[in-house]
Every structure is written in structure tokens, then in C-alpha cells.
Design a protein around this motif. Structure first.
Motif, PDB file in Angstrom:
ATOM      1  N   ASN A 187       0.817  -1.220   0.000  1.00  0.00           N
ATOM      2  CA  ASN A 187       0.000   0.000   0.000  1.00  0.00           C
ATOM      3  C   ASN A 187       0.847   1.265   0.000  1.00  0.00           C
ATOM      4  OD1 ASN A 187      -2.582  -0.984  -0.211  1.00  0.00           O
ATOM      5  ND2 ASN A 187      -3.047  -0.871   1.962  1.00  0.00           N
ATOM      6  N   GLN A 188       2.060   1.182   0.548  1.00  0.00           N
ATOM      7  CA  GLN A 188       2.897   2.379   0.633  1.00  0.00           C
ATOM      8  C   GLN A 188       3.566   2.711  -0.699  1.00  0.00           C
ATOM      9  OE1 GLN A 188       6.466   2.305   3.003  1.00  0.00           O
ATOM     10  NE2 GLN A 188       6.324   4.460   3.555  1.00  0.00           N
ATOM     11  N   LEU A 189       3.639   1.751  -1.614  1.00  0.00           N
ATOM     12  CA  LEU A 189       4.380   1.962  -2.855  1.00  0.00           C
ATOM     13  C   LEU A 189       3.582   2.794  -3.853  1.00  0.00           C
ATOM     14  CD1 LEU A 189       5.853  -1.615  -3.487  1.00  0.00           C
ATOM     15  CD2 LEU A 189       6.932   0.312  -2.302  1.00  0.00           C
ATOM     16  N   PRO A 190       4.255   3.653  -4.620  1.00  0.00           N
ATOM     17  CA  PRO A 190       3.587   4.336  -5.737  1.00  0.00           C
ATOM     18  C   PRO A 190       3.108   3.285  -6.747  1.00  0.00           C
ATOM     19  CG  PRO A 190       5.761   5.275  -5.305  1.00  0.00           C
ATOM     20  CD  PRO A 190       5.663   4.034  -4.494  1.00  0.00           C
ATOM     21  N   GLU A 191       2.099   3.628  -7.524  1.00  0.00           N
ATOM     22  CA  GLU A 191       1.508   2.641  -8.449  1.00  0.00           C
ATOM     23  C   GLU A 191       2.543   2.055  -9.415  1.00  0.00           C
ATOM     24  OE1 GLU A 191      -2.033   2.346 -11.808  1.00  0.00           O
ATOM     25  OE2 GLU A 191      -2.096   3.959 -10.330  1.00  0.00           O
ATOM     26  N   ARG A 192       3.505   2.847  -9.848  1.00  0.00           N
ATOM     27  CA  ARG A 192       4.518   2.361 -10.792  1.00  0.00           C
ATOM     28  C   ARG A 192       5.344   1.218 -10.218  1.00  0.00           C
ATOM     29  NH1 ARG A 192       9.820   2.690 -12.003  1.00  0.00           N
ATOM     30  NH2 ARG A 192      10.340   3.836 -10.107  1.00  0.00           N
ATOM     31  N   LEU A 193       5.519   1.237  -8.890  1.00  0.00           N
ATOM     32  CA  LEU A 193       6.389   0.252  -8.248  1.00  0.00           C
ATOM     33  C   LEU A 193       5.637  -0.983  -7.745  1.00  0.00           C
ATOM     34  CD1 LEU A 193       8.851   2.521  -6.211  1.00  0.00           C
ATOM     35  CD2 LEU A 193       9.320   1.244  -8.307  1.00  0.00           C
ATOM     36  N   ILE A 194       4.315  -0.999  -7.863  1.00  0.00           N
ATOM     37  CA  ILE A 194       3.551  -2.141  -7.346  1.00  0.00           C
ATOM     38  C   ILE A 194       3.941  -3.463  -8.027  1.00  0.00           C
ATOM     39  CG2 ILE A 194       1.227  -3.166  -7.286  1.00  0.00           C
ATOM     40  CD1 ILE A 194       0.189  -0.463  -6.322  1.00  0.00           C
ATOM     41  N   PRO A 195       4.108  -3.514  -9.373  1.00  0.00           N
ATOM     42  CA  PRO A 195       4.575  -4.778  -9.968  1.00  0.00           C
ATOM     43  C   PRO A 195       5.915  -5.249  -9.400  1.00  0.00           C
ATOM     44  CG  PRO A 195       3.746  -3.323 -11.672  1.00  0.00           C
ATOM     45  CD  PRO A 195       3.809  -2.512 -10.414  1.00  0.00           C
ATOM     46  N   HIS A 196       6.826  -4.283  -9.147  1.00  0.00           N
ATOM     47  CA  HIS A 196       8.122  -4.631  -8.558  1.00  0.00           C
ATOM     48  C   HIS A 196       7.954  -5.076  -7.099  1.00  0.00           C
ATOM     49  CE1 HIS A 196      10.719  -3.195 -11.864  1.00  0.00           C
ATOM     50  NE2 HIS A 196       9.747  -2.316 -12.077  1.00  0.00           N
ATOM     51  N   GLY A 197       7.020  -4.434  -6.394  1.00  0.00           N
ATOM     52  CA  GLY A 197       6.753  -4.811  -5.009  1.00  0.00           C
ATOM     53  C   GLY A 197       6.194  -6.213  -4.888  1.00  0.00           C
ATOM     54  N   THR A 198       5.238  -6.560  -5.759  1.00  0.00           N
ATOM     55  CA  THR A 198       4.655  -7.910  -5.711  1.00  0.00           C
ATOM     56  C   THR A 198       5.686  -8.960  -6.110  1.00  0.00           C
ATOM     57  OG1 THR A 198       3.783  -7.682  -7.969  1.00  0.00           O
ATOM     58  CG2 THR A 198       2.302  -7.126  -6.155  1.00  0.00           C
ATOM     59  N   ALA A 199       6.510  -8.635  -7.128  1.00  0.00           N
ATOM     60  CA  ALA A 199       7.570  -9.564  -7.538  1.00  0.00           C
ATOM     61  C   ALA A 199       8.580  -9.758  -6.410  1.00  0.00           C
ATOM     62  CB  ALA A 199       8.270  -9.047  -8.792  1.00  0.00           C
ATOM     63  N   MET A 200       8.969  -8.662  -5.758  1.00  0.00           N
ATOM     64  CA  MET A 200       9.942  -8.734  -4.664  1.00  0.00           C
ATOM     65  C   MET A 200       9.366  -9.505  -3.475  1.00  0.00           C
ATOM     66  SD  MET A 200      13.042  -7.814  -3.915  1.00  0.00           S
ATOM     67  CE  MET A 200      13.473  -6.367  -4.900  1.00  0.00           C
ATOM     68  N   SER A 201       8.111  -9.226  -3.143  1.00  0.00           N
ATOM     69  CA  SER A 201       7.451  -9.898  -2.025  1.00  0.00           C
ATOM     70  C   SER A 201       7.399 -11.404  -2.240  1.00  0.00           C
ATOM     71  CB  SER A 201       6.035  -9.330  -1.849  1.00  0.00           C
ATOM     72  OG  SER A 201       5.355  -9.974  -0.815  1.00  0.00           O
ATOM     73  N   ASN A 202       7.016 -11.822  -3.450  1.00  0.00           N
ATOM     74  CA  ASN A 202       6.939 -13.253  -3.757  1.00  0.00           C
ATOM     75  C   ASN A 202       8.316 -13.902  -3.848  1.00  0.00           C
ATOM     76  OD1 ASN A 202       4.010 -14.206  -4.353  1.00  0.00           O
ATOM     77  ND2 ASN A 202       4.116 -12.181  -5.270  1.00  0.00           N
ATOM     78  N   THR A 203       9.303 -13.145  -4.341  1.00  0.00           N
ATOM     79  CA  THR A 203      10.670 -13.660  -4.397  1.00  0.00           C
ATOM     80  C   THR A 203      11.198 -13.913  -2.995  1.00  0.00           C
ATOM     81  OG1 THR A 203      11.115 -12.476  -6.472  1.00  0.00           O
ATOM     82  CG2 THR A 203      13.017 -13.180  -5.195  1.00  0.00           C
TER      83      THR A 203
END
Length: 449
Positions: free
Chosen positions: A366-382
Motif C-alpha cells: 500500500n505504501q508503494l507508488p503505483e509504478r512500483l507495485i509490480p516490482h513490489g509484488t515480484a519482490m514480495s513473492n521472491t
């Protein structure tokens, strides 16, 4: 969601079917183990690349490709005449499955407003917690009644139906940024995450001193170091490590890792204890885990609603406190510990995990800007993949290295190792309780913050 369910289900579906596959294909246990290892490795390698893929391709084309790969892999595996073709089928399956989980999370964060993301991720949590838990139980029952190929036959129609529904109803919701592909980053990511995952997953069985484990971890660590350095220099990184500049995301990732290690530890250590030291069957150990999975599945949507109303801080504090207390209840196991005790304590533990897993993940994203959400989900799952591999290796190593000679101390000497591994898991959970007090409810940050 159906696609994610069958994809995650496949990670654990072969667990109790390997002896049947070994007999039918006339292969050794070490060879058969590659069917589960390769799925985990390919999954782990694909997940970091999904942020690039989400930016490069439309939602529809990427999901249909991922689901198509998974379906083709399932069909190849179902009709494989020998081990080599079965292995190829598992690789194709995993290449599709690795894309689906981060993609689905990203879609949820795009289509749901911030005040409803807790509910959405709660439903997602229901799937990712329930699917792997019923895998061994379902697999044990099916291979007891039918040939092992039935495990793939039942997935094929579900995957095909999901493909058809996605073709007609799925809409493009993610933004295409058309990033450039950096081949060197892909290679470093593959060797980095693949090496780490393989090294740690093998360490629990072959030992930390074995040459393949040491070489794999060394190559993985060096490649990962070079990968992270390169991502910092690239204008369009394959995986954006700057997501860790956002404090709540970083904290939520640490808490997710802690609770995932705790969860995966019980899913690995308890079946070993029950089957090798307590005389229970594989099906019985699967049934012991099942009530906890059901409770976790039911609780995820509920905790999602609570998160939307009150935030994740107190959910994490209370949840990790329950996980800590219940984990220490597994430090007093004996050869006479009852099935009921194990089932009830594990169910309570999973109740606590459900209060933490999806809420803290949602709080961070929720804290991430929308542009970084794909990177956040990828990082979280990694991080989840890597922590699961490292956590399993760590707890299994503690269990085996602290066990006493069974010839001198009997089966209780072996159980001592199990108890000590849960002491370590309990301490780790206790650290999580302390860190939870720093969790805050955060709105999406501006790009430069």
C-alpha cells in the motif's frame, strides 16, 4: 484465482506421490525428488522477471500465456512416457505458475481502491494458504485409489476452463511501460536466485558440507550481489530494489519472511516427526495439517476486512504473539504426544499466521507508488520463495544436528532435534512481535518520497 489455486496446488501435489512415480518409471528417490525441486527452482527464477513482463505485455496476453504454459505443461506431464518428458512437463508448468502469482496480486492492487485491498488480499490469501496445505492430503488419497497420472488429469479441465473464462472475461488493467530487457540482468537473476534456492533446498538432505551445495550457494550469492548492483545502475531495472527505500514495505517484507519461515517450518518438520519418529502415515500427517489450513483459509478474508478498518499493526502484534506461544508448545513433543494435541496446536498456530501474512503484505504494498507495485509484488513473492527455502534448510539442519544418537537415547533423542528447531522458530517469531510495534498504516507515497 482458479489459475493461481491450481498453480500453487501443483507445488505440493506430488509430495506423497513420489514413491508411486518411482515404482512406475523405475527411478531412484534422488531422481524423483527433482520433480518437486525443478518446479520450485523455475518458479523462483520466473517470479523476479514478472515485474518486467507486466510492464512489457498487456494483462490479457500475459495471463493467457502463463495459464497456457501451465496447461500445456500439465498435459505433457499427464501423458509423459518416461521421466525426461515428465520433467519437461514440470518445467513448462512452473514457467507459467511463476508468472501468475505476482501478476494476480498486481491486478488486485490496480482494480481495488486502497480501502478495499485488505479484503481482496484476504481472498488471495485464502487461495495461497489452502492450496499447498491440501496438496499432500489430496495427493495421498488420489494415489491410494488411482494411478499417479490422475494428479495431472484432474488439473487439466480446471486449467482449460480457467483459460476459456480468462479469454472471454479478463480485461487489460495493468499499465504497459514497454521497458527494455537487459539480458545480463536476466542471467544474473537466474543464477542468483536459482543458485540460492537450489543450494539451500539441497542442504537439508545432502548436508552443508557437500560440494554441490557450497558451489551452488557461492554462485548464487556472487550472482545476486552483481544483480543487485546492476539494478541500481540501470534506468529501467529488471527488479526495482528501490522498493526497500519505503520503510513500511521493508518492515512488512521482514515480517512476512519471519512468519513464512515459521509456517513452512511446521509444514516440513511436523510430517518428519510424525512419520519417522511417531509411526503415523503420510496421509495421517497430511490430515493433521488440514484443519490449520482450513482455519487459515477461512480467516484470511476476515482479517482482510479487519485490516481495511483498522490497519495491520495490531493484527500483526496479536497474530505473531499467537504464533510465538503456539510454536513454543511444539518444543515439548515426545513419542507419546497425541494426534489431537498436534492438530489443535497447529490449528491455533495457523490462526495466528492468518492474522499476519496477508495484512502485513498489503500494508507494505500500500505504501508503494503505483509504478512500483509490480516490482513490489515480484519482490514480495521472491522473498517468500527464498525465505521458504532458507527457513526449511535451517530448521531441518538444526533438527538433525541437535538430535541425539537413537541407539543410546531411543526415539526421544531424535525428537530432541525437533523440539530445538521449534525453539529457534519461536525465538524468530518473538522478534517479529517486537518489530510489529513499528508497523504503521501508510498511504501510497509520492514517487520521490
Amino acid at each position: 484465482m482458479a489459475g493461481v489455486f491450481v498453480a500453487i496446488l501443483n507445488q505440493t501435489l506430488l509430495a506423497t506421490a513420489l514413491p508411486h512415480i518411482m515404482d512406475d518409471l523405475e527411478i531412484t528417490a534422488n531422481t524423483a525428488q527433482w520433480l518437486t525441486t525443478v518446479f520450485m527452482l523455475v518458479n523462483g527464477v520466473m517470479i523476479p522477471v514478472t515485474a518486467f513482463l507486466i510492464g512489457k505485455f498487456s494483462t490479457r496476453s500475459l495471463f493467457l500465456t502463463a495459464m497456457g504454459l501451465f496447461t500445456i505443461g500439465t498435459i505433457v506431464a499427464a501423458f509423459a512416457p518416461g521421466f525426461s518428458i515428465l520433467m519437461i512437463g514440470r518445467i513448462i508448468q512452473a514457467s507459467g505458475a511463476g508468472i501468475m502469482m505476482p501478476l494476480t496480486q498486481t491486478i488486485f492492487f490496480v482494480i481495488f481502491p486502497i480501502e478495499k485491498r485488505g479484503q481482496a488480499m484476504g481472498l488471495f490469501g485464502l487461495v495461497i494458504s489452502f492450496a499447498p496445505a491440501i496438496g499432500p492430503t489430496l495427493s495421498g488419497w488420489i494415489v491410494g485409489q488411482y494411478p499417479w497420472r490422475a494428479l495431472f488429469y484432474i488439473v487439466i479441465p480446471i486449467a482449460l476452463i480457467d483459460l476459456i473464462f480468462a479469454y472471454f472475461f479478463l480485461k487489460n488493467v495493468t499499465k504497459q511501460t514497454f521497458p527494455k530487457l537487459d539480458i545480463l540482468s536476466v542471467m544474473l537473476s537466474t543464477f542468483g536466485f536459482g543458485g540460492i534456492l537450489y543450494g539451500f533446498s539441497s542442504a537439508g538432505t545432502t548436508g552443508w558440507g557437500s560440494l554441490p551445495v557450497l558451489v551452488s550457494i557461492a554462485i548464487g550469492a556472487v550472482s545476486l550481489f552483481l544483480f543487485i548492483q546492476r539494478q541500481g545502475r540501470l534506468k529501467e531495472p529488471l527488479l526495482e530494489f528501490r522498493v526497500f527505500k519505503y520503510k513500511i514495505f521493508t518492515l512488512s517484507t521482514i515480517l512476512s519472511v519471519i512468519v513464512f519461515i515459521s509456517m513452512i517450518g511446521s509444514a516440513t518438520i511436523l510430517p518428519i516427526y510424525m512419520q519417522d519418529m511417531h509411526g503415523f502415515t503420510a496421509l495421517e500427517s497430511g490430515l493433521m495439517l488440514l484443519p490449520g489450513a482450513i482455519i487459515m483459509g477461512i480467516m484470511n478474508p476476515i482479517t482482510g476486512r479487519v485490516f481495511d478498518a483498522f490497519g495491520g499493526k495490531w493484527l500483526a502484534i496479536i497474530g505473531l504473539s499467537i504464533v510465538t506461544v503456539s510454536t513454543f508448545q511444539f518444543t515439548v513433543l515426545t513419542a507419546e504426544t497425541s494426534f489431537t494435541y498436534l492438530t489443535v496446536m497447529h490449528a491455533i498456530r495457523m490462526f495466528g499466521v492468518a492474522m499476519v501474512m496477508m495484512p502485513v503484505t498489503t500494508a507494505g504494498l500500500n505504501q508503494l507508488p503505483e509504478r512500483l507495485i509490480p516490482h513490489g509484488t515480484a519482490m514480495s513473492n521472491t522473498m517468500r520463495q527464498v525465505s521458504g527455502s532458507i527457513g526449511t534448510a535451517l530448521l531441518v539442519t538444526i533438527m538433525t544436528s541437535t538430535a541425539l544418537d537413537p541407539e543410546q537415547f531411543g526415539v526421544q533423542g531424535l525428537i530432541r532435534g525437533v523440539n530445538i528447531s521449534f525453539i529457534v522458530a519461536g525465538i524468530l517469531s518473538l522478534i517479529g512481535v517486537f518489530l510489529s510495534f513499528f508497523l504503521k498504516k501508510a498511504a501510497p507515497a509520492a514517487e520521490g518520497e
